[in-house]
Design a protein around this motif. Structure first.
Motif, short mmCIF file in Angstrom:
data_model
loop_
_atom_site.label_atom_id
_atom_site.label_comp_id
_atom_site.label_asym_id
_atom_site.label_seq_id
_atom_site.Cartn_x
_atom_site.Cartn_y
_atom_site.Cartn_z
N UNK A 58 0.84 -1.20 0.00
CA UNK A 58 0.00 0.00 0.00
C UNK A 58 0.88 1.25 0.00
N UNK A 59 1.95 1.22 0.79
CA UNK A 59 2.86 2.37 0.82
C UNK A 59 3.45 2.63 -0.58
N UNK A 60 3.90 1.57 -1.23
CA UNK A 60 4.49 1.70 -2.56
C UNK A 60 3.48 2.27 -3.55
N UNK A 61 2.26 1.76 -3.49
CA UNK A 61 1.21 2.23 -4.41
C UNK A 61 0.89 3.69 -4.15
N UNK A 62 0.77 4.05 -2.85
CA UNK A 62 0.36 5.40 -2.50
C UNK A 62 1.39 6.44 -2.93
N UNK A 63 2.66 6.17 -2.70
CA UNK A 63 3.66 7.20 -3.02
C UNK A 63 3.88 7.32 -4.53
N UNK A 64 3.41 6.36 -5.29
CA UNK A 64 3.50 6.46 -6.75
C UNK A 64 2.19 6.92 -7.40
N UNK A 65 1.15 7.08 -6.58
CA UNK A 65 -0.17 7.45 -7.11
C UNK A 65 -0.12 8.84 -7.75
N UNK A 66 -0.84 8.99 -8.86
CA UNK A 66 -0.85 10.27 -9.58
C UNK A 66 -1.86 11.26 -9.00
N UNK A 67 -2.82 10.76 -8.24
CA UNK A 67 -3.86 11.63 -7.64
C UNK A 67 -4.06 11.31 -6.16
N UNK A 68 -2.99 11.38 -5.38
CA UNK A 68 -3.13 11.10 -3.95
C UNK A 68 -4.23 11.94 -3.32
N UNK A 69 -4.96 11.35 -2.37
CA UNK A 69 -6.01 12.11 -1.69
C UNK A 69 -5.37 13.03 -0.64
N UNK A 70 -6.17 13.97 -0.14
CA UNK A 70 -5.69 14.90 0.89
C UNK A 70 -5.26 14.14 2.14
N UNK A 71 -5.89 12.98 2.35
CA UNK A 71 -5.61 12.19 3.56
C UNK A 71 -4.33 11.36 3.43
N UNK A 81 -1.85 3.26 -9.94
CA UNK A 81 -2.57 2.43 -8.97
C UNK A 81 -3.07 1.14 -9.62
N UNK A 82 -3.60 1.27 -10.86
CA UNK A 82 -4.11 0.09 -11.56
C UNK A 82 -2.99 -0.93 -11.77
N UNK A 83 -1.82 -0.46 -12.18
CA UNK A 83 -0.74 -1.42 -12.42
C UNK A 83 -0.29 -2.07 -11.11
N UNK A 84 -0.33 -1.32 -10.01
CA UNK A 84 -0.03 -1.92 -8.70
C UNK A 84 -1.07 -2.98 -8.35
N UNK A 85 -2.35 -2.63 -8.54
CA UNK A 85 -3.42 -3.58 -8.17
C UNK A 85 -3.36 -4.85 -9.00
N UNK A 86 -2.85 -4.72 -10.23
CA UNK A 86 -2.76 -5.91 -11.09
C UNK A 86 -1.44 -6.64 -10.92
N UNK A 87 -0.59 -6.12 -10.02
CA UNK A 87 0.70 -6.76 -9.75
C UNK A 87 1.71 -6.54 -10.87
N UNK A 88 1.49 -5.49 -11.69
CA UNK A 88 2.36 -5.29 -12.84
C UNK A 88 3.24 -4.05 -12.75
N UNK A 89 3.32 -3.41 -11.58
CA UNK A 89 4.11 -2.19 -11.50
C UNK A 89 5.61 -2.50 -11.58
N UNK A 90 6.31 -1.69 -12.36
CA UNK A 90 7.75 -1.86 -12.50
C UNK A 90 8.51 -1.16 -11.38
N UNK A 91 7.76 -0.49 -10.49
CA UNK A 91 8.40 0.24 -9.40
C UNK A 91 8.35 -0.52 -8.08
N UNK A 92 8.00 -1.78 -8.15
CA UNK A 92 7.85 -2.54 -6.92
C UNK A 92 8.59 -3.87 -7.00
N UNK A 93 9.47 -4.11 -6.04
CA UNK A 93 10.26 -5.34 -6.05
C UNK A 93 10.17 -6.01 -4.70
N UNK A 94 9.90 -7.30 -4.71
CA UNK A 94 9.86 -8.04 -3.46
C UNK A 94 10.91 -9.13 -3.51
N UNK A 95 11.75 -9.15 -2.50
CA UNK A 95 12.77 -10.19 -2.42
C UNK A 95 12.50 -11.01 -1.16
N UNK A 96 12.44 -12.33 -1.31
CA UNK A 96 12.23 -13.15 -0.14
C UNK A 96 13.59 -13.49 0.47
#
Ligand SMILES: [Zn+2]
Length: 197
Positions: A58-71, A81-96
């Motif tokens: 959620x943090x990754x999605x929020x800081x990359x959002x183009x229209x963040x809310x006031x909150x 946001x759509x690419x994050x929700x679909x798991x296709x964002x190129x700005x997000x990496x998870x390493x186990x």
């Protein structure tokens, strides 16, 4: 016919406000986003299944959002946001960290970090079970953690905070996730039952 989605997916939190039982963390993160005072490295500690990875996403999605809310929440609609929700964002990496804990795994990540994001503002790197990294892997990572490029955010997650080296702890903003209480669970189930009638 309406497409069936299993409840665990349908009700997976997509914004900070829908995370259950961790408001001490989600409020702090939203405020940091609103005031643009975001740390470059976070350590999310706590037992399994309390929302560490969910909050990281959620943090990754929020800081990359183009229209963040006031909150300080993600709009959940823009193309980022759509690419994050679909798991296709190129700005997000998870390493186990449990299975990719060698010095070579970390070197690969460190090389990745050097490339500026193609779109969006931030590249977010999550290292799950970070206490499992070998000490040489930790050392290879330390320099990048000390001087990250401005677009890079690191979120380290662990169930065993006591195993994290002091040199890492001192470079991260630390968040302790709480166990979900029975009350939280009951309230959340109630609201889902209402929605599902
Ligand atoms: Zn958005």
């Amino acid at each position: 016919m309406e497409k069936f989605v299993v409840s665990a997916r349908k009700y997976r939190p997509q914004t900070f406000d829908t995370v259950v039982g961790q408001s001490h963390i989600t409020t702090t993160l939203k405020n940091a986003i609103k005031h643009e005072q975001l740390a470059h490295a976070f350590l999310f500690c706590g037992p399994r299944g309390v929302g560490k990875t969910t909050c990281a996403r959620i943090l990754a999605k929020t800081i990359n959002c183009e229209n963040q809310t006031k909150e300080g929440e993600a709009c959940d609609k823009c193309s980022s946001c759509t690419s994050f929700n679909e798991g296709g964002s190129l700005n997000y990496f998870e390493l186990d960290g449990a299975s990719n804990n060698s010095v070579d795994d970390i070197r690969e990540l460190v090389t990745q970090v050097r490339f500026v994001p193609q779109s969006g503002k931030y590249k977010v790197y999550v290292i799950d079970e970070v206490h499992m990294l070998s000490s040489s892997a930790f050392n290879a990572f330390l320099k990048t953690l000390e001087e990250p490029p401005p677009y890079a955010i690191f979120i380290l997650a662990t169930t065993e905070k006591h195993k994290i080296l002091p040199t890492i702890l001192s470079r991260c903003q630390i968040f302790d996730f709480k166990r979900i209480t029975t009350n939280d669970t009951v309230e959340h189930l109630e609201s889902i039952c209402k929605k599902e009638k």
